[in-house]
Design a protein around this motif. Structure first.
Motif, PDB file in Angstrom:
ATOM      1  N   LEU A 242      16.896   9.870  38.482  1.00 11.65           N
ATOM      2  CA  LEU A 242      17.331   8.825  37.554  1.00 11.65           C
ATOM      3  C   LEU A 242      16.549   8.844  36.241  1.00 11.65           C
ATOM      4  O   LEU A 242      17.036   8.350  35.222  1.00 11.65           O
ATOM      5  CB  LEU A 242      17.225   7.455  38.218  1.00 11.65           C
ATOM      6  CG  LEU A 242      18.082   7.286  39.476  1.00 11.65           C
ATOM      7  CD1 LEU A 242      17.874   5.906  40.076  1.00 11.65           C
ATOM      8  CD2 LEU A 242      19.553   7.518  39.164  1.00 11.65           C
ATOM      9  N   ILE A 261      23.091   8.399  44.309  1.00 14.87           N
ATOM     10  CA  ILE A 261      22.326   7.477  43.469  1.00 14.87           C
ATOM     11  C   ILE A 261      21.532   6.514  44.361  1.00 14.87           C
ATOM     12  O   ILE A 261      22.069   5.982  45.335  1.00 14.87           O
ATOM     13  CB  ILE A 261      23.268   6.639  42.571  1.00 14.87           C
ATOM     14  CG1 ILE A 261      23.979   7.530  41.540  1.00 14.87           C
ATOM     15  CG2 ILE A 261      22.519   5.500  41.884  1.00 14.87           C
ATOM     16  CD1 ILE A 261      23.136   7.945  40.370  1.00 14.87           C
ATOM     17  N   LEU A 266      17.693   2.442  40.591  1.00 16.18           N
ATOM     18  CA  LEU A 266      18.412   2.515  39.312  1.00 16.18           C
ATOM     19  C   LEU A 266      18.195   1.256  38.479  1.00 16.18           C
ATOM     20  O   LEU A 266      17.946   1.332  37.272  1.00 16.18           O
ATOM     21  CB  LEU A 266      19.918   2.718  39.571  1.00 16.18           C
ATOM     22  CG  LEU A 266      20.842   2.675  38.349  1.00 16.18           C
ATOM     23  CD1 LEU A 266      20.541   3.817  37.385  1.00 16.18           C
ATOM     24  CD2 LEU A 266      22.307   2.736  38.798  1.00 16.18           C
TER      25      LEU A 266
END
Length: 352
Positions: A242, A261, A266
């Motif tokens: 990220l 992800i 995040l």
């Protein structure tokens, strides 16, 4: 830029290359695409451009009406040359680079740009094909250079290496000139976090959850030095760093080949980096590989996120099924990279 240049777009796909050329100031007058869903996407975003659907060979007669258009650009399907594919020179898709030159012969543009996989520009396996392409281009009156570019060098948050065969008609055109013009546009890329976090969590209004493929642990993980390489999970989808840029987004996204992800990390850079810690514990032998499903904080990259990583405009409209849209995005030329190449070609034409 002193002039408005006209262009023809071949093998247009969803129109990523077209976005870049339009943003560089080029007026695209005609385009062609075979895939129905990609054509629907193209028309939704470029309604002012004449789009001919279907096999390019069926439209060659029409192109005589566009003789003298300034630029031709496009990326013929590359699976026949790709190291990720069978690398088969007899693959019908491998032959489309010659169809591209058929169009060049008809139009006789001032310049052309053909994009393809890096292998076509570098591998010894394709030297004969590469040399023949350059020879045919030269016989048509062009000086042509295969130039390998990495999109992450030009503001795209993705490491994606592609070859661009860039050709101009004039003898004054040389490799150093075009490289200098391209390199003048080098700039750092934003991180994945800065590129996609404003969309919000997957499943919210601006970021619909588009891939529900489960993430399960590999019982025999293939370890690499980086936690973002190797295979700690089943399937070919790897976690994204990220705070860095993405590896090449594949056209095979949509299932378990879709990148991963860590949603908690995040939106909270101060949270623990779960991927990094799991990798570290495995490497140091602190734990045994896990089994079953991964923690719920791990999920697949969404369509909207993938489009931004390919540098499509945020309001770009995609048509077709989810798997088709993932494929369209993965097959596209990053818009920002196409714009850089277009600007370099335009500047060269201006100087000539």
């Amino acid at each position: 830029m002193n002039n408005i240049y006209t262009a023809i777009s071949l093998f247009s796909g969803a129109g990523g290359m077209d976005v870049g050329f339009k943003d560089a100031g080029v007026s695209i007058v005609w385009a062609n695409e075979l895939d129905k869903n990609a054509s629907d996407t193209y028309e939704a975003n470029h309604p002012e451009i004449i789009l001919r659907r279907g096999d390019i060979n069926e439209s060659l007669h029409e192109l005589h009406n566009y003789k003298g258009t300034d630029i031709i650009f496009g990326g013929p399907p590359c699976q026949g040359f790709s190291v990720a594919g069978k690398m088969d020179p007899d693959d019908e898709r491998s032959k489309l680079i010659w169809t591209y030159l058929d169009v060049v012969k008809i139009i006789q543009p001032k310049a052309f740009v053909l994009e393809n996989v890096k292998a076509l520009g570098t591998l010894a396996k394709w030297k004969e094909v590469r040399d023949e392409f350059l020879k045919v281009a030269n016989n048509l009156g062009y000086i042509c250079y295969p130039i390998v570019l990495n999109s992450s060098d030009f503001g795209v948050p993705q490491k994606r290496e592609r070859v661009f065969f860039i050709a101009l008609k004039k003898d004054t055109f040389n490799y150093e000139n075009i490289i200098q013009k391209i390199n003048s546009h080098r700039k750092p890329s934003k991180s994945i976090r800065k590129t996609i976090s404003h969309l919000g969590p997957a499943g919210t209004e601006n970021n619909p959850l588009t891939c529900t493929s489960k993430i399960t642990f590999a019982s025999k993980p293939v370890m690499r030095k980086s936690p973002y390489a190797g295979m700690m999970f089943n399937g070919a989808g790897r976690p994204l760093n990220l705070d860095g840029v993405s590896n090449t987004l594949p056209a095979s996204m949509g299932g378990n080949k879709t990148p991963i992800i860590d949603e908690e990390f995040l939106f909270n850079p101060n949270a623990n980096n779960w991927i990094l810690n799991y990798h570290k514990d495995l490497v140091e032998g602190n734990i045994q590989p896990r089994f079953g499903e991964a923690p719920s904080r791990l999920r697949r990259l969404t369509i909207n996120e993938a489009a931004l990583i390919q540098s499509f405009p945020e309001n770009y409209i995609f048509r077709g099924s989810k798997s088709s849209i993932y494929r369209q995005i993965g097959n596209a030329v990053p818009c920002l990279l196409a714009e850089v190449v277009a600007k370099a070609v335009i500047k060269e034409l201006d100087e000539i």
